[in-house]
Design a protein around this motif. Structure first.
Motif, PDB file in Angstrom:
ATOM      1  N   GLY A   1      38.957  24.420 -13.449  1.00 12.06           N
ATOM      2  CA  GLY A   1      38.158  23.233 -13.739  1.00 12.06           C
ATOM      3  C   GLY A   1      37.608  23.212 -15.158  1.00 12.06           C
ATOM      4  N   GLU A   2      37.215  24.382 -15.675  1.00 14.57           N
ATOM      5  CA  GLU A   2      36.624  24.449 -17.019  1.00 14.57           C
ATOM      6  C   GLU A   2      37.563  23.880 -18.089  1.00 14.57           C
TER       7      GLU A   2
ATOM      8  N   ASP B   1      47.720  18.418 -25.435  1.00 12.94           N
ATOM      9  CA  ASP B   1      46.377  17.818 -25.414  1.00 12.94           C
ATOM     10  C   ASP B   1      45.971  17.361 -24.004  1.00 12.94           C
ATOM     11  N   VAL B   2      46.751  17.729 -23.010  1.00 17.98           N
ATOM     12  CA  VAL B   2      46.481  17.277 -21.633  1.00 17.98           C
ATOM     13  C   VAL B   2      46.121  18.480 -20.753  1.00 17.98           C
ATOM     14  N   PRO B   3      44.872  18.587 -20.318  1.00 15.98           N
ATOM     15  CA  PRO B   3      44.547  19.657 -19.370  1.00 15.98           C
ATOM     16  C   PRO B   3      45.251  19.401 -18.034  1.00 15.98           C
ATOM     17  N   LEU B   4      45.762  20.485 -17.445  1.00 15.21           N
ATOM     18  CA  LEU B   4      46.445  20.411 -16.146  1.00 15.21           C
ATOM     19  C   LEU B   4      45.540  21.143 -15.161  1.00 15.21           C
ATOM     20  N   ILE B   5      44.986  20.390 -14.218  1.00 16.77           N
ATOM     21  CA  ILE B   5      43.786  20.879 -13.529  1.00 16.77           C
ATOM     22  C   ILE B   5      43.924  20.959 -12.008  1.00 16.77           C
TER      23      ILE B   5
ATOM     24  N   GLN C   1      39.643  14.939  -6.697  1.00 19.53           N
ATOM     25  CA  GLN C   1      38.763  16.083  -6.992  1.00 19.53           C
ATOM     26  C   GLN C   1      38.583  16.275  -8.501  1.00 19.53           C
ATOM     27  N   ILE C   2      39.595  15.922  -9.279  1.00 19.19           N
ATOM     28  CA  ILE C   2      39.444  15.983 -10.742  1.00 19.19           C
ATOM     29  C   ILE C   2      38.388  14.969 -11.182  1.00 19.19           C
TER      30      ILE C   2
END
Lengths: 336, 336
Positions: A113-114, A103-107, A325-326
């Motif tokens: 980014g999407e 459940d954790v986006p790694l960005i 930046q995130i």
């Protein structure tokens, strides 16, 4: 743009200090700023943008009213990350704790980014060696499809935090002065040495640093079958990592095409004029937010493969800058 | 064993000095010893095994009565090598000048000693990065047949001679003391930095150091089709080189089999207990004549491939020791 109540967790450490610098430089809008750290640092004062802040101990209460918390890394992430998220604060985390959780986006904003769009209040920033590798090869991957990577890293001591920097400096002096050296942060002397051992050991005698790059790259590029081999090595350099990368593509890609693609890629700087002694190096990458790529050569034995050399500032794009930046991405896209 | 009249050419340099040390340590028998160097060093005195020698200028006349000349490297090889050979002195040369010439055997004694048998009076010792790579992989090659190598080097400043060592030491002090640095030997600051540029540029933007490893490995292993990709990088380490090696075999080879083979190989030392923090490193290789190999891992994406990390003393086995070992080979086999 929205102005948020922001907390920086680990504000007194090497990455936390750099997060503050990046917030100032990039003019990230904020309504209030809270400086959190371990109880050891609580009570210290930090002057930031002409205002003095008192460092507070990281407790769940300290996040009350905070919209977004930037965790610099370290034990606070595991101790507080999920609870802070549950209490309604958006967590952007630079530690390895949650990076591979579903459940954790790694960005990396310019890469995927999407994937942050439907975040559940906790977003992770990758390991520095992953960000360097993926930042450098993704523009080429989009064009020609990466099948195979073999990467050897040359990693600065800043990866071990401020204490790593001090240890390299102290040991270098001790050796130049023919005095006994002190070991504290690293397993062995790091001054004038190389240590092929970063983090703990995992399956098949790979180090955790090596397996992090493998699994995080799979997740960020959504390419679970990409074949990646990593050798991670600590080198006596202060704060910029480098990587020697062999990369094989589905489709042929010439060095000139690769140069053209990289020169046009956001947050990538092409430095590839070897005859003028121009190629990426730690001393020229330090202090910058970009990923430098050069020494692009066709592989003499595989016309679907290239070799390249990449370098970036580990504390900035490898940690602080990517984290900020995130946040910028969430603000720009109105995802917060 | 025969006692020969020996000349050391470049006796005052880093490699020449180490050749003398190795002659003493390994008790190489000699009848007389002549110390030769450039006109700049002529007249200096060298005390060796309790006897004082006056350094003579390298001229063709200076080789009269000399049975074997050990050339440490540098311009003397090109200037005098062939003439000295023609005059009847056996030349063992550590420079790159003659390594790829057809009538010159290129020798690592434990790897291809037999190739020295029919020498024509001139034998070459390989580039240090070649010796490290071939020394580490040849025992595995004999068992499983190497098809493909991808190697990234971590090369000490001693590869640039005594001046390289001084430059790293001086620059390190200058940086620690916040003083301006001086550049002389290297293209850029080497202290606390990495320079992916060793020797001049060649075809396809590979450096000469990189192409040397390719062509010399082909010659030594008599394997002109072996696919080898090299990235050569200078690192701020004094005198031991390291290499991160991906190696693919004709036949499958497990890490345990590889360890067993390497542990039994002459002049190779297995250092592969990562959980005890034991792996090859420059600080532990320095001063030794052996090739250290560790971090042996199966490749997770190719069951015919292994990854390993090798390290050795660049001045000793990378130059001086191998040169003296070639002389020992000629003496033992009565090929001189």
């Amino acid at each position: 743009m929205k102005e948020l109540n922001i907390a920086v967790v680990g504000a007194t450490g090497a990455v936390g200090q750099e997060i503050l610098k990046v917030i100032e430089e990039r003019k990230v809008p904020f309504k209030s700023l809270r400086m959190l750290a371990s109880s050891r640092s609580a009570g210290k004062e930090i002057t930031f943008m002409e205002k003095t802040y008192t460092v507070e101990e990281t407790t769940l209460d300290a996040f009350k009213g905070v919209d977004v918390a930037l965790f610099a890394g370290g034990p606070a992430s595991r101790a507080f990350g999920r609870d802070v998220q549950a209490a309604g604060t958006v967590v952007i985390d630079n530690s390895s704790t949650f990076r591979l959780e579903e459940d954790v986006p790694l960005i990396i904003p310019e890469v995927n980014g999407e994937a942050a769009k439907n975040h559940k209040g906790l977003i992770a920033s990758p390991n520095c060696s992953t960000t360097l590798l993926v930042g450098a090869i993704n523009p080429l991957h989009q064009k020609a499809g990466v099948k195979r990577i073999i990467v050897s890293t040359y990693q600065a001591v800043s990866g071990a935090g401020a204490a790593g920097l001090t240890e390299l400096e102290d040991q270098s002096r001790q050796i130049l002065d023919h005095k006994p050296i002190h070991l504290d942060v690293f397993q062995h002397q790091i001054a004038f040495n190389l240590i092929p051992h970063i983090d703990v050991w995992q399956e098949e005698d790979y180090s955790k640093e090596e397996t992090k790059v493998l699994h995080e790259t799979h997740k960020i590029l959504d390419a679970p079958d990409m074949a990646i081999t990593v050798t991670a090595v600590r080198v006596p350099v202060m704060r910029s990592h480098a990587e020697s990368v062999y990369v094989e593509f589905e489709n042929p890609l010439s060095p000139d095409e690769a140069r053209e693609i990289l020169a046009a890629a956001p947050r990538v700087v092409l430095q590839d004029k070897p005859h003028d002694n121009i190629y990426p190096m730690p001393i020229t990458a330090t202090g910058s937010d970009d990923i430098y790529v050069g020494r692009i050569r066709k592989d003499l034995y595989n016309d679907h493969a290239l070799n390249l050399w990449a370098c970036f500032d580990q504390i900035r794009k490898g940690a602080a800058t990517n984290t900020v930046q995130i946040l910028e991405l969430l603000l720009e896209k109105d995802w917060i």
